[in-house]
Design an enzyme around this catalytic site. Structure first.
Site, mmCIF file in Angstrom:
data_model
loop_
_atom_site.group_PDB
_atom_site.id
_atom_site.type_symbol
_atom_site.label_atom_id
_atom_site.label_comp_id
_atom_site.label_asym_id
_atom_site.label_seq_id
_atom_site.Cartn_x
_atom_site.Cartn_y
_atom_site.Cartn_z
ATOM 1 N N HIS A 217 0.812 -1.215 0.000
ATOM 2 C CA HIS A 217 0.000 0.000 0.000
ATOM 3 C C HIS A 217 0.845 1.265 0.000
ATOM 4 O O HIS A 217 0.318 2.360 -0.133
ATOM 5 C CB HIS A 217 -1.007 -0.043 1.157
ATOM 6 C CG HIS A 217 -2.163 -0.945 0.859
ATOM 7 N ND1 HIS A 217 -3.470 -0.567 1.004
ATOM 8 C CD2 HIS A 217 -2.203 -2.204 0.364
ATOM 9 C CE1 HIS A 217 -4.265 -1.565 0.638
ATOM 10 N NE2 HIS A 217 -3.513 -2.566 0.255
ATOM 11 N N SER A 221 -0.043 -1.236 -6.357
ATOM 12 C CA SER A 221 0.076 -2.494 -7.091
ATOM 13 C C SER A 221 0.756 -2.268 -8.428
ATOM 14 O O SER A 221 0.622 -1.213 -9.037
ATOM 15 C CB SER A 221 -1.309 -3.086 -7.335
ATOM 16 O OG SER A 221 -1.934 -3.392 -6.125
ATOM 17 N N LYS A 245 -14.357 -8.021 -8.357
ATOM 18 C CA LYS A 245 -13.586 -8.928 -9.202
ATOM 19 C C LYS A 245 -12.937 -10.039 -8.371
ATOM 20 O O LYS A 245 -12.902 -11.202 -8.792
ATOM 21 C CB LYS A 245 -12.517 -8.134 -9.959
ATOM 22 C CG LYS A 245 -11.867 -8.932 -11.071
ATOM 23 C CD LYS A 245 -11.213 -8.030 -12.102
ATOM 24 C CE LYS A 245 -10.598 -8.866 -13.212
ATOM 25 N NZ LYS A 245 -10.151 -8.078 -14.344
ATOM 26 N N ASP A 246 -12.417 -9.675 -7.173
ATOM 27 C CA ASP A 246 -11.839 -10.701 -6.296
ATOM 28 C C ASP A 246 -12.892 -11.707 -5.849
ATOM 29 O O ASP A 246 -12.595 -12.887 -5.665
ATOM 30 C CB ASP A 246 -11.188 -10.059 -5.056
ATOM 31 C CG ASP A 246 -9.812 -9.465 -5.372
ATOM 32 O OD1 ASP A 246 -9.295 -9.730 -6.473
ATOM 33 O OD2 ASP A 246 -9.264 -8.746 -4.517
ATOM 34 N N GLU A 289 5.558 -34.114 0.019
ATOM 35 C CA GLU A 289 4.308 -33.672 -0.580
ATOM 36 C C GLU A 289 4.608 -33.046 -1.941
ATOM 37 O O GLU A 289 5.700 -32.566 -2.194
ATOM 38 C CB GLU A 289 3.645 -32.632 0.335
ATOM 39 C CG GLU A 289 3.069 -33.247 1.598
ATOM 40 C CD GLU A 289 1.697 -33.843 1.369
ATOM 41 O OE1 GLU A 289 1.635 -34.964 0.832
ATOM 42 O OE2 GLU A 289 0.696 -33.207 1.712
#
Lengths: 423, 258
Positions: A217, A221, A245-246, A289
């Site tokens: 922040h 971005s 959108k998220d 894994e």
């Protein structure tokens, strides 16, 4: 900063009263409400939010599992089975947690890939990237210790193999291993400390995630074009545009997650982990894994134990210095015709390493692992430093708004100017 | 260069393994399991209740002589369709150790619904002593503890054969086509009409193997049916929610040119 009540703009008198004294509402409004976000995100930009949600799911399910789990070599396996059978919806909580680890790594790998492809690690986001790699490293430690807890065969032998890696270090190696184990073999002290640390680490991760988001922040971005927003016409308020959108990405993500949990919950696990740990019987193939397989392949590609261990740690360490290895000023691979394909090759190469890590360390698989390991490092240490000088990047667009408004339409500023109209 | 030699070596070894059946056996070749159809397969499969009850009978009368299922309690039998009264009477056939009592002594009593399945041996040492040194493993999660567990167990139970000529068998070992290495310490325990099914089903070896495998699959994943039902509902819900969420997103973004 002046001392005194915060000058809150919130209308509700109760919330306003709180906000004047502790301006968390103002902060939320600033960081998640009106926060200016590049308008051209694609769905790759969902994955940060997905990772955050997955972390919360893992912590929530983990807390409930810990209420019913017994970190003792004699009871651990049976306590997990009791969760599966006798705890109300225990099977659901455990399968969500177990597959949540896999989903977390899928999300993080895509998130990292996004960073690599669009150059999110470059100035001014170097520290943001380093914090992200730190989270990834902490996740690996957490996942490894979590896999030990059910105390099945792969838990025990995985723990034995991985902790024994430290014995490769000269002089102090064996002492480190004894110290990690809390004894002279993987045994009860190892299990109880792994449980303690497995419970602690997610909260450490949450702390680093907070720093990661705080740093984000400050710089803002990155975006698919990799160019900086030049004004309000290039950005949208985070809410409602990116919350909407998220949300789409999140629901689709939940569908994939649910399919795994409800219809193939053991698909990504290893059957041997349903055999209780037995120090006297070694499984035919000890495999970690799936999300550790690429690094396991790097480890086994080197004929020397210490060399393998150093190279494996190096494969993560190289990510920390990546911002200074890439000498090109162009962030997005969209404008780097050569680097783009070499990065895509690196991504495929990563999948090859993952595949090779699951195969026995013999014959052709070792050869493939070696070639793939060489390219893994060559991309960072040779390709990126040189390409910044040799490659001729494509012409960058003038601004984020320009390419989308091509065709002479009027510049849209309305959406940015009235951020909360749709809230 | 070393890598190239490895490549050649692998090709030569591969050709050798492919051409020589004995070499293949020595190298521990991959055994292909026959694909058996079970009622609980697929995305929507459920356990055949008759099969579960017959399978439990096979376990009780044959397997339970050596194999424990310590994760199961007698009360769990209600889930395979036994009535509470049936399960209670069935449990009472077994003697379990309880205590200590007021005099500090352990004592035997008939099992109750709340008891775990009685274990055939007190501990691993006792089990090995009674079984020629081999330890009959616990069967509670066996289906999950083997790759392709149900197919494997069915194949194993029906896979006893005479050892091929020239195959060196260890003392007290039995040849099985599907056991890794082909030498298993467990004898062939399923014979035609070994048990008498109450529902009149003929107790062939394959029928008993199928039923007991079904029972073990349920024992390993008793939540399977509930899990799948819940999964269908949740995925349907999420699919509708995804459509709605996408519609909302379209609406929110409608005035943004992109």
């Amino acid at each position: 900063m002046a001392i005194g009540l915060h000058d809150s703009t919130i209308k509700n008198p109760v919330i306003r009263w709180v906000d004047q004294r502790l301006p968390v509402f103002t902060m939320m409004q600033k960081e998640y409400g009106s926060f200016p976000t590049p308008r051209n995100f694609n769905y790759f930009w969902n994955f940060g939010a997905l990772a955050m949600v997955t972390l919360m799911i893992m912590i929530a399910t983990g807390i409930f599992l810990a209420m019913n789990y017994t970190p003792h070599t004699a009871y651990a396996f049976d306590s997990v089975e009791r969760i599966m059978r006798d705890v109300n919806y225990g099977w659901l909580i455990r399968y969500v947690h177990m597959n949540g680890a896999s989903m977390f790594f899928i999300v993080i790998y895509i998130h990292i890939w996004r960073g690599l492809y669009y150059g999110s690690y470059k100035a001014p986001r170097e520290l943001l990237w380093i914090l992200g790699v730190t989270i990834f490293l902490l996740m690996m430690a957490t996942a490894f210790m979590g896999y030990v807890l059910p105390w099945g065969q792969m838990s025990f032998w995985g723990a034995t193999v991985i902790t024994n890696l430290f014995s490769a270090f000269p002089l102090v190696g064996q002492h480190i291993v004894t110290w990690l184990w809390g004894g002279f073999s993987v045994d009860n002290p190892t299990l109880s400390r792994f449980f303690s640390l497995h419970y602690l680490m997610p909260f450490v991760i949450a702390g680093v995630v907070f720093l990661h988001v705080a740093a984000l922040h400050i710089t803002g971005s990155n975006n698919p074009l990799g160019i900086d927003p030049k004004g309000p016409q290039d950005t949208l308020p985070f809410h409602p545009y990116y919350t909407a959108k998220d949300s789409v990405g999140l629901v689709v993500y939940f569908i994939v997650f649910a399919f795994l949990v409800f219809f193939m919950p053991n698909y990504l696990g290893h059957p041997d982990n349903y055999i209780p740990a037995n120090p006297l019987v070694t499984p035919a193939h000890i495999v970690p894994e799936w999300y550790f397989l690429p690094y396991y392949a790097v480890l086994r590609a080197v004929p020397d134990k210490l060399g393998g261990v150093l190279l494996m740690f190096g494969s993560i360490a190289v990510l920390f210095i990546l911002p200074w290895l890439d000498t090109s000023p162009v962030r997005s691979m969209r404008f780097r015709p050569l680097a783009k394909w070499l990065l895509i090759l690196w991504g495929l190469n990563f999948l090859v390493l993952m595949w090779a890590g699951g195969k026995p360390a013999e014959g052709i698989y070792v050869t493939i692992s070696r070639i793939a390991t060489a390219y893994y490092f060559a991309y960072f240490l040779v390709v990126l430093p040189l390409l910044g000088r040799l490659e001729r990047p494509l012409k960058l667009p003038e601004s984020i708004a320009m390419p989308v408004l091509r065709g002479g339409g009027p510049i849209m500023v309305g959406a940015a100017a009235k951020p909360m109209e749709k809230a | 260069m070393r890598g190239f030699r490895n490549l050649i070596g692998a090709l030569v070894l591969g050709a050798g393994v492919a051409l020589n059946p004995l070499a293949a056996r020595a190298a521990g070749e991959a055994i292909t399991l026959p694909d058996t159809r079970f009622s609980f397969e697929g995305l929507f499969g459920t356990f055949d209740r008759g099969g579960l009850q017959r399978g439990f009978q096979v376990y009780k009368e044959v397997c339970a002589a050596c194999h424990a299922m310590r994760q199961l309690s007698y009360r769990n039998l209600l889930e395979i369709g036994l009535s509470e009264e049936q399960a209670r009477r069935l449990a009472a056939d077994f003697q379990v150790t309880d205590g200590p009592n007021d005099e500090g002594a352990m004592f035997e009593r008939p099992a109750r619904l709340s008891d775990r399945f009685r274990r055939p041996f007190a501990n691993e040492q006792a089990a090995r002593a009674a079984n020629n040194g081999a330890y009959p493993p616990d069967l509670s999660v066996m289906v999950k503890a083997r790759a392709n567990g149900a197919d494997y167990l069915y194949a194993l139970l029906t896979g006893y054969q005479d050892a091929p000529a020239g195959f060196a068998m260890g003392d007290g070992m039995y040849y099985n086509a599907y056991y890794p290495g082909h030498q298993i310490a467990m004898p062939n325990v399923l014979n035609e009409d070994q048990v008498e099914f109450a529902d009149g089903t003929k107790a062939t070896v394959s029928q008993m193997a199928r039923d007991v495998t079904t029972f073990m699959a349920w024992a390993a994943e008793p939540e399977l049916e509930q899990r799948r039902q819940m999964g269908v509902r949740i995925i349907l819900f999420l699919t509708i929610l995804a459509g709605l969420t996408y519609a909302v997103k379209r609406k929110v973004w409608a005035d943004v040119k992109h």
